[in-house]
Design an enzyme around this catalytic site. Structure first.
Site, PDB file in Angstrom:
ATOM      1  N   CYS A  53       0.844  -1.186   0.000  1.00  0.00           N
ATOM      2  CA  CYS A  53       0.000   0.000   0.000  1.00  0.00           C
ATOM      3  C   CYS A  53       0.887   1.246   0.000  1.00  0.00           C
ATOM      4  O   CYS A  53       2.060   1.181   0.384  1.00  0.00           O
ATOM      5  CB  CYS A  53      -0.860  -0.041   1.269  1.00  0.00           C
ATOM      6  SG  CYS A  53      -1.844   1.434   1.545  1.00  0.00           S
ATOM      7  N   THR A  55       0.785   3.467   2.095  1.00  0.00           N
ATOM      8  CA  THR A  55       1.198   3.623   3.484  1.00  0.00           C
ATOM      9  C   THR A  55       2.511   2.897   3.739  1.00  0.00           C
ATOM     10  O   THR A  55       3.398   3.391   4.446  1.00  0.00           O
ATOM     11  CB  THR A  55       0.104   3.060   4.416  1.00  0.00           C
ATOM     12  OG1 THR A  55      -1.104   3.767   4.173  1.00  0.00           O
ATOM     13  CG2 THR A  55       0.496   3.173   5.876  1.00  0.00           C
ATOM     14  N   HIS A  58       5.336   4.938   2.522  1.00  0.00           N
ATOM     15  CA  HIS A  58       5.681   6.012   3.461  1.00  0.00           C
ATOM     16  C   HIS A  58       6.563   5.472   4.582  1.00  0.00           C
ATOM     17  O   HIS A  58       7.538   6.102   4.997  1.00  0.00           O
ATOM     18  CB  HIS A  58       4.414   6.634   4.069  1.00  0.00           C
ATOM     19  CG  HIS A  58       3.594   7.414   3.087  1.00  0.00           C
ATOM     20  ND1 HIS A  58       4.093   8.471   2.386  1.00  0.00           N
ATOM     21  CD2 HIS A  58       2.307   7.275   2.686  1.00  0.00           C
ATOM     22  CE1 HIS A  58       3.137   8.968   1.596  1.00  0.00           C
ATOM     23  NE2 HIS A  58       2.045   8.254   1.750  1.00  0.00           N
ATOM     24  N   GLU A  79      -2.404  -5.490   3.936  1.00  0.00           N
ATOM     25  CA  GLU A  79      -3.180  -6.054   2.829  1.00  0.00           C
ATOM     26  C   GLU A  79      -2.706  -7.490   2.637  1.00  0.00           C
ATOM     27  O   GLU A  79      -1.564  -7.707   2.226  1.00  0.00           O
ATOM     28  CB  GLU A  79      -2.955  -5.225   1.562  1.00  0.00           C
ATOM     29  CG  GLU A  79      -3.289  -3.750   1.758  1.00  0.00           C
ATOM     30  CD  GLU A  79      -3.167  -2.911   0.480  1.00  0.00           C
ATOM     31  OE1 GLU A  79      -2.774  -3.468  -0.563  1.00  0.00           O
ATOM     32  OE2 GLU A  79      -3.454  -1.717   0.542  1.00  0.00           O
ATOM     33  N   CYS A 111     -16.045   2.663  22.467  1.00  0.00           N
ATOM     34  CA  CYS A 111     -16.037   4.133  22.483  1.00  0.00           C
ATOM     35  C   CYS A 111     -17.313   4.696  21.872  1.00  0.00           C
ATOM     36  O   CYS A 111     -18.158   3.969  21.354  1.00  0.00           O
ATOM     37  CB  CYS A 111     -14.812   4.668  21.745  1.00  0.00           C
ATOM     38  SG  CYS A 111     -14.909   4.484  19.952  1.00  0.00           S
ATOM     39  N   CYS A 114     -17.637   3.567  18.207  1.00  0.00           N
ATOM     40  CA  CYS A 114     -17.931   2.145  18.029  1.00  0.00           C
ATOM     41  C   CYS A 114     -19.343   1.793  18.467  1.00  0.00           C
ATOM     42  O   CYS A 114     -20.047   1.035  17.795  1.00  0.00           O
ATOM     43  CB  CYS A 114     -16.949   1.295  18.830  1.00  0.00           C
ATOM     44  SG  CYS A 114     -15.305   1.220  18.090  1.00  0.00           S
ATOM     45  N   CYS A 122     -13.435   4.549  15.065  1.00  0.00           N
ATOM     46  CA  CYS A 122     -13.131   4.286  16.472  1.00  0.00           C
ATOM     47  C   CYS A 122     -12.113   5.293  16.995  1.00  0.00           C
ATOM     48  O   CYS A 122     -11.098   5.573  16.347  1.00  0.00           O
ATOM     49  CB  CYS A 122     -12.561   2.870  16.605  1.00  0.00           C
ATOM     50  SG  CYS A 122     -11.864   2.509  18.232  1.00  0.00           S
ATOM     51  N   ARG A 215      -1.361   5.263 -15.239  1.00  0.00           N
ATOM     52  CA  ARG A 215      -2.536   5.174 -14.373  1.00  0.00           C
ATOM     53  C   ARG A 215      -3.818   5.536 -15.126  1.00  0.00           C
ATOM     54  O   ARG A 215      -4.873   4.924 -14.915  1.00  0.00           O
ATOM     55  CB  ARG A 215      -2.359   6.104 -13.184  1.00  0.00           C
ATOM     56  CG  ARG A 215      -1.217   5.642 -12.277  1.00  0.00           C
ATOM     57  CD  ARG A 215      -1.030   6.548 -11.083  1.00  0.00           C
ATOM     58  NE  ARG A 215      -0.429   5.784  -9.997  1.00  0.00           N
ATOM     59  CZ  ARG A 215      -0.322   6.209  -8.747  1.00  0.00           C
ATOM     60  NH1 ARG A 215      -0.760   7.411  -8.414  1.00  0.00           N
ATOM     61  NH2 ARG A 215       0.223   5.450  -7.825  1.00  0.00           N
ATOM     62  N   LEU A 277     -11.164  10.909  -0.007  1.00  0.00           N
ATOM     63  CA  LEU A 277     -10.384   9.815   0.567  1.00  0.00           C
ATOM     64  C   LEU A 277      -8.881  10.107   0.529  1.00  0.00           C
ATOM     65  O   LEU A 277      -8.150   9.745   1.441  1.00  0.00           O
ATOM     66  CB  LEU A 277     -10.674   8.506  -0.183  1.00  0.00           C
ATOM     67  CG  LEU A 277      -9.972   7.291   0.425  1.00  0.00           C
ATOM     68  CD1 LEU A 277     -10.751   6.779   1.622  1.00  0.00           C
ATOM     69  CD2 LEU A 277      -9.783   6.172  -0.581  1.00  0.00           C
TER      70      LEU A 277
END
Lengths: 360, 360, 360, 360
Positions: A53, A55, A58, A79, A111, A114, A122, A215, A277
């Protein structure tokens, strides 16, 4: 800065192979790590496929976000596909041998979010492979409440990208779609998935915007009606022309880029939906009066996926054959190709890359 | 820069008194103007009460917005009560003598917005007193489709502020309210109305934020549980403390100020609603990732009012006695007090000011 | 047919007092029962207050429904307040000594309903005191995920009726309320609660319909604008007259009676909402074309409460003072008054009856 | 009982050909009728294609409904395509020569329904060809506000069935569709259209139920995954089996038959949607407790179409190529084939039948 391919340490009893961020610096390392323990309501999964991903990049590159959030040593990765290897004594949803993947937002269940059905928001959320040991390893442990049992018709490769595909489904289906027109800004894997989900869900017309021709081509293969290259095309006028001046009914922001925010509002019909997103790396200047208020826009912050409403609908779209994400998965590599996968992903010349254990 | 109180010209047959922006410069002038004509589906209304809106002050002061939008000569004014004086031949909704007010968004009925039930977001909208001759006059003409017939139990004074009260109702009721907690940023008349609407609609707790003590007191009289002065109070921590750290379920932005945007997101619970009505005078910097995306916020641009869904609900709230807006109407003046009203409004020491013809 | 007041058996170690349906026949019996065990994620609660529901009367009377659903021996009871006495090793939400009540729909968390956020519609649901040992006892055990921690400002008596009050909140807030008009058919405790919730939530006008004058008076005390006695009043014409012929925007069915279904649709405005909570004892004949289709009605089956969205909103309405349910709780009795409570409830002369241990 | 094919009267100036219900008895007659006049906001349309609806058959057959509603003489017909022949002086939406069709719910624009955006539920609604002179004629007149201008890519034949297709779109899109499973009861033209709309909108799986094999085959051609013949198949168990016991997320009732209501609820997942369009000929017995309340079902009465939100989405689905309704239009006949068309329609061996003037 690379995944270190030092001689692999030997895996002894109670240990496993893993990819690790071992220190607060760029790179990732192959290590021997303890096999994670299974609590009473936990499920331990032998990983059979994994995907990389943004992420994870990063974390690999150790950018500002990673430095502020990650506490090494950490096994990244969220993933994945796998097979249940053992379960805690209270687990009833799955049993050893079941093929599964999982929701990576580990939620407290107690919480304010949730308890009102917003587990994906959450307040105590932990992200697998970010806040807890992740899936780039032989085994990963997640709570039963995060496990998603796979239909046998879903392949390991497709299952390995359920997390980002779920993002796309959540974003695309955050409002009505059928018979409406859309613009998707950003054609990374999630943007391309979203194009596919929109078209599968009856979107009448979808523009896809990026600067990367690779892309854009993937977006077109996923069904985009009008691919636009921000470095070459007049995005706003092209979309307004194509929609008879109405603009689009919905805008999906999957790039995080400032320009997309600017163009995206300009092409939005009055009363339209904006689903955000993509994560901008810094604060953005927005002409709130013109772009949001006078347009009567509805701007949604999208995070994670509905647990598990999004999953059921994603599975159904896949099984029905209405949604085919194969074009976005440009590479399926072997288990030892992690370094190659990272490099490919960073090159901008790949869509989604999946590694399969049985190809090692 | 003042409303010119020169000797009034004589009103002859076919003419009427009016307040006019005669030239592209500050100030307003009393003039004799032709009585507006009535088209086949129009209604001509003898104005009996009128109120002054922030928009009217912009026109008076001839600020940048006014200079860019207004084409003198123009009779401003869009908040009014009146009696039907004559109707076009095709009008069936009202007849001469009926007490009325009206929706000030004159919509085409034929554009993509209008034909989908979003007339308040009409692409060809004209605002009464901004794009067309307004209500600061003896007579005003509006299409039948914009007329709202008044229940006899609604007074002229209350009816004169139906337009801004409708904004408040539209904003407050743009999502669930009962049993939820809110923060209202900006306690001008619409903000104060909104506090009242929220409380009448079952809001469990409402914080009201402004820098003007007069306005904060009005908000408190409308039911605000926690009035906060931005120049004195730690707004964010006060609200988080009062909500047990959850934050508010909804934030209503009625100020247009950059600080309100900043604080407003900070106090929002995950998954919360942000309803934007206040018009920022320039683009704002927003940390979209932190404030909107990770919070899963739902940010709504609010414009005008639902035509006439908002009106029915506003009327019902007023008639039921659940909503009492009297505290916000701090001044009811006579027909000749227009200049005084403008000065009062500009002073920041008034809530809403209404002028009544029968007090002239 | 009565609660048997035989000489009480002695409570030995590991045992407790309870009210039991011991055999498949009318009546209830005081017994000594084993104190229920606590699983790893369970919470054992010492009951301090309890209330009697219509369901409990069905069990007492052993009617057709009870005979088909209940398997004696069973301790009934699902409306209660208590103090946490012990917790399983994995429980984190509460600790010994916390004041609590609980959601009585025990849900699996793993079925198609639960995993999509519809736990109150769980396909494997067990109702406390119906399918599992209930709360008419010294102790009751429920899973942590069903526990609701009480705010200290909520009294034991009010907490004991959170279950039926939650039904009322769920039903009333199943659509927009503020500025709208309603009819509530059936003024038992839940109907009366619903009248209060509607009024607290900005309902502009509420008609309340029953045949029992005692209940109609309670509805009026809860804020009903027009109480109507079906045995005396022309319900349909009275409501149409009072709404200017429009009918009501929403109809809440809390009686289960065939007549209510008939009248309820007749007074519904086109496009209105019908929220069904009352359980008809047999199939009903409905003129679907006229009443539902041509009206464009939206008919909702309502069951249980959102877990815990409804609870948070209920708590907030109570704490804000907007909702005061005291008038409906007509009797607070002592711990030994169970038999008296059942008789009172069956007489139709009580609203809600609560028993408090400290009044024993 | 037949369309009378008597020698056609001569059409003189100011007159036109029409099909008429001339007297309160079975049958329809060709007549010479005055060309309808054009009011200031009216549009007169030269009809170029028309289609026959079930409503028209009721009028033809003079059944109980027709006898109670229709006042002869009446020109029936409300499904048509045409070209604007003349417009009233205030009309701005269209001009002579424009290709159009129209919304057949003639709404007042001023009632409680219309003024809240529910014009399709207008309290004073008049249906073209039922309450007013319809389209089975050379010319039809409708108000400008009912005119729908056709995109040149939409053929006359497809445009002629926009009214029933709009019903199908309205019903299918009355809730989320993408990634969900559905059952459509009744495979007449609207049911078949609905199957197509569901599939185009991302429905993962659609069962279609009827007793007529011809219609079931059409449903299958529109994309139904599981056609079921009520006279041959075990509908409930077949659907439950195919959905893993979950049942369907949505049920569309297009038949009006009592059996469909019974089976339809049985196969509905908890929390599912029931959208009712088919008109039962008499009241139905419904087990409200079991089927609606305990299931938490959401039952919607569907009427007409959103004006014009449904139209825009229908048009977009058609133009995008996602929705192809050609299979349902089994017969395109000539202008003189009205009698043949009626007979075909009554035979149950046709889907939708369209007559084109240029085939006369």
């Amino acid at each position: 800065m690379a995944v270190q391919t030092v001689k692999e340490p030997q895996v002894t009893q109670g240990t496993m192979w893993a990819i690790e961020k071992s220190a607060p610096e760029p790179g990732l390392k192959r290590v021997t790590a303890p096999i994670p323990k299974v609590g009473p309501r936990d499920v331990r999964i032998r990983v059979t496929a994994l995907a990389i991903c943004g992420t994870d990049l990063h974390i690999f590159e150790w950018d500002r976000w990673a430095a502020s959030r990650i506490r090494p040593p950490l096994i990244p990765g969220h993933e994945f596909t796998g097979v249940v290897e053992s379960v805690g004594p209270e687990v009833t949803l799955v049993k050893t041998g079941d093929r599964v993947t999982g929701e990576t937002h580990l939620y407290c269940g107690l919480c304010y979010s949730c308890r009102r059905g917003l587990a994906h928001l959450c307040r105590n959320v932990q992200i697998l492979g970010v806040d807890r040991q992740g899936a780039f390893a032989d085994y990963v442990v997640i709570p039963e409440q995060n496990v998603w049992k796979l239909d046998p018709r879903i392949s390991d490769v497709i299952a390995a990208v359920h997390d980002p595909l779920g993002n796309a489904v959540h974003t695309a289906l955050a409002g009505p779609v059928a018979g409406l027109r859309f613009a998707v800004f950003g054609c990374g894997p999630i943007g391309c998935f979203a194009v596919g989900v929109l078209k599968a869900s009856g979107a009448a017309w979808v523009a896809a915007i990026d600067k990367n021709p690779v892309r854009l081509e993937l977006a077109e293969r996923m069904g985009a009606d009008l691919p636009l290259n921000v470095e070459r095309d007049a995005v706003v006028s092209a979309i307004l022309d194509a929609t008879g001046g109405d603009g689009v009914d919905g805008m999906l922001e999957m790039s995080g880029s400032a320009g997309a925010f600017q163009d995206g509002f300009e092409v939005l019909a009055n009363g339209g939906r904006v689903s955000l997103l993509g994560i901008p790396s810094k604060p953005l200047e927005i002409d709130v009066a013109k772009e949001i208020i006078f347009r009567g826009a509805n701007v949604q912050g999208i995070n994670g996926r509905w647990i598990f409403d999004t999953w059921y609908r994603m599975q159904a779209l896949l099984l029905s054959g209405k949604l085919d994400i194969a074009p976005v998965i440009t590479h399926v590599l072997g288990w030892d190709d992690f370094e190659k996968a990272v490099e490919l992903q960073r090159s901008g010349k790949a869509g989604k890359i999946v590694l399969r254990r049985d190809r090692a």
